[in-house]
Design an enzyme around this catalytic site. Structure first.
Site, PDB file in Angstrom:
ATOM      1  N   HIS A  37      82.820 -29.865   4.702  1.00  0.00           N
ATOM      2  CA  HIS A  37      84.593 -28.771   5.048  1.00  0.00           C
ATOM      3  C   HIS A  37      85.276 -29.468   4.793  1.00  0.00           C
ATOM      4  O   HIS A  37      85.601 -30.563   5.879  1.00  0.00           O
ATOM      5  CB  HIS A  37      84.340 -28.078   6.278  1.00  0.00           C
ATOM      6  CG  HIS A  37      85.376 -26.884   6.503  1.00  0.00           C
ATOM      7  ND1 HIS A  37      84.954 -25.200   6.549  1.00  0.00           N
ATOM      8  CD2 HIS A  37      86.555 -26.804   6.843  1.00  0.00           C
ATOM      9  CE1 HIS A  37      86.177 -25.067   7.234  1.00  0.00           C
ATOM     10  NE2 HIS A  37      87.066 -26.036   7.208  1.00  0.00           N
ATOM     11  N   HIS A  69      88.273 -32.157   6.878  1.00  0.00           N
ATOM     12  CA  HIS A  69      88.818 -32.505   7.547  1.00  0.00           C
ATOM     13  C   HIS A  69      89.132 -33.671   7.894  1.00  0.00           C
ATOM     14  O   HIS A  69      89.415 -34.437   6.966  1.00  0.00           O
ATOM     15  CB  HIS A  69      87.537 -32.081   8.436  1.00  0.00           C
ATOM     16  CG  HIS A  69      86.566 -33.237   8.406  1.00  0.00           C
ATOM     17  ND1 HIS A  69      85.390 -33.189   7.318  1.00  0.00           N
ATOM     18  CD2 HIS A  69      85.729 -34.227   8.989  1.00  0.00           C
ATOM     19  CE1 HIS A  69      84.402 -33.505   7.062  1.00  0.00           C
ATOM     20  NE2 HIS A  69      84.604 -34.471   7.757  1.00  0.00           N
ATOM     21  N   ASN A 113      87.298 -38.927   4.767  1.00  0.00           N
ATOM     22  CA  ASN A 113      86.564 -39.122   3.918  1.00  0.00           C
ATOM     23  C   ASN A 113      86.227 -38.285   3.017  1.00  0.00           C
ATOM     24  O   ASN A 113      85.999 -37.165   2.999  1.00  0.00           O
ATOM     25  CB  ASN A 113      85.223 -39.862   4.666  1.00  0.00           C
ATOM     26  CG  ASN A 113      85.078 -40.681   5.638  1.00  0.00           C
ATOM     27  OD1 ASN A 113      85.859 -41.803   5.859  1.00  0.00           O
ATOM     28  ND2 ASN A 113      84.941 -40.273   7.038  1.00  0.00           N
ATOM     29  N   HIS A 142      87.805 -22.620   4.187  1.00  0.00           N
ATOM     30  CA  HIS A 142      87.706 -23.204   3.516  1.00  0.00           C
ATOM     31  C   HIS A 142      87.478 -23.791   2.510  1.00  0.00           C
ATOM     32  O   HIS A 142      88.064 -23.123   1.756  1.00  0.00           O
ATOM     33  CB  HIS A 142      86.398 -22.623   3.810  1.00  0.00           C
ATOM     34  CG  HIS A 142      85.120 -24.143   2.277  1.00  0.00           C
ATOM     35  ND1 HIS A 142      84.206 -24.136   3.238  1.00  0.00           N
ATOM     36  CD2 HIS A 142      84.204 -24.187   1.550  1.00  0.00           C
ATOM     37  CE1 HIS A 142      83.499 -25.060   2.785  1.00  0.00           C
ATOM     38  NE2 HIS A 142      83.545 -24.876   1.542  1.00  0.00           N
ATOM     39  N   CYS A 146      82.440 -23.911   8.985  1.00  0.00           N
ATOM     40  CA  CYS A 146      83.405 -22.622   8.877  1.00  0.00           C
ATOM     41  C   CYS A 146      82.618 -21.722   9.844  1.00  0.00           C
ATOM     42  O   CYS A 146      83.217 -20.483  10.826  1.00  0.00           O
ATOM     43  CB  CYS A 146      82.866 -21.668   7.809  1.00  0.00           C
ATOM     44  SG  CYS A 146      83.939 -21.825   6.243  1.00  0.00           S
ATOM     45  N   GLY A 168      82.065 -41.589   2.427  1.00  0.00           N
ATOM     46  CA  GLY A 168      81.585 -41.148   4.067  1.00  0.00           C
ATOM     47  C   GLY A 168      81.575 -40.159   4.428  1.00  0.00           C
ATOM     48  O   GLY A 168      80.978 -39.926   5.009  1.00  0.00           O
ATOM     49  N   THR A 185      80.363 -36.352   5.251  1.00  0.00           N
ATOM     50  CA  THR A 185      78.678 -36.061   4.851  1.00  0.00           C
ATOM     51  C   THR A 185      78.874 -34.029   5.974  1.00  0.00           C
ATOM     52  O   THR A 185      77.838 -33.296   5.615  1.00  0.00           O
ATOM     53  CB  THR A 185      77.971 -36.507   6.682  1.00  0.00           C
ATOM     54  OG1 THR A 185      79.056 -36.346   7.825  1.00  0.00           O
ATOM     55  CG2 THR A 185      77.541 -37.554   6.596  1.00  0.00           C
ATOM     56  N   ASP A 239      85.267 -34.711  17.971  1.00  0.00           N
ATOM     57  CA  ASP A 239      83.953 -35.423  17.241  1.00  0.00           C
ATOM     58  C   ASP A 239      82.966 -35.231  17.882  1.00  0.00           C
ATOM     59  O   ASP A 239      82.646 -35.692  19.349  1.00  0.00           O
ATOM     60  CB  ASP A 239      84.234 -36.503  16.486  1.00  0.00           C
ATOM     61  CG  ASP A 239      83.128 -36.635  15.794  1.00  0.00           C
ATOM     62  OD1 ASP A 239      83.766 -36.717  14.072  1.00  0.00           O
ATOM     63  OD2 ASP A 239      81.879 -36.967  15.477  1.00  0.00           O
ATOM     64  N   CYS A 282      78.253 -22.897   6.445  1.00  0.00           N
ATOM     65  CA  CYS A 282      78.984 -24.258   5.627  1.00  0.00           C
ATOM     66  C   CYS A 282      79.087 -24.405   7.808  1.00  0.00           C
ATOM     67  O   CYS A 282      79.834 -23.286   8.583  1.00  0.00           O
ATOM     68  CB  CYS A 282      80.352 -24.113   5.822  1.00  0.00           C
ATOM     69  SG  CYS A 282      81.769 -25.976   6.169  1.00  0.00           S
TER      70      CYS A 282
END
Ligand code: AMP
Ligand code: ZN
Length: 113
Positions: free
Chosen positions: A97, A99, A86, A45, A6, A92, A94, A29, A3
């Protein structure tokens, strides 16, 4: 576990951190969609927000507490910002994990704005 986020928590990949406490990490980001674009994650997680809400609801408070502290410490709260989550393919998502995106630094369009 394979991940990406992670790996950021574990320090295997170095994010551009903007906030950290024992529960939460906030970082820039990599592909910003606004002048300011941050991601806030729990260090534990979960795959998406519904799973977090069902299995670890306290993590939602930790994340929203962190976003409040962070946005009070700079001009984001004063100027306004947007939180985006999302979930799944149509949403959307992607990175699987959980967020929360924090977007600001400019007047944002969409969602009726
Ligand atoms: P989502 O599409 O909601 O799953 O959001 C995933 C976000 O992670 C996207 O906005 C990506 O730009 C961002 N992202 C992907 N890899 C990284 C990275 N290594 N560091 C920071 N942000 C990333
Ligand atoms: Zn993870």
């Amino acid at each position: 576990m394979d991940c990406l986020f992670c790996k950021l928590v574990a320090g295997e990949i170095q994010p551009d951190k903007v906030y950290e406490n024992e529960f939460v990490l906030g970082f820039k980001d990599l592909y910003p969609q606004a002048k300011e674009h941050y991601l806030f994650i729990s260090k534990e997680h979960t795959t998406h927000a519904n799973e977090m809400s069902e299995n670890h609801p306290e993590q939602l408070s930790h994340i929203f507490d962190a976003i409040r502290d962070f946005t009070k410490s700079n001009s984001l709260e004063k100027d306004g910002f947007r939180i985006v989550n999302n979930l799944g393919p149509n949403g959307g998502q992607t990175v699987f994990h959980t967020h929360f995106h924090v977007l600001g630094g400019e007047k944002l369009r969409g969602f009726g704005a």
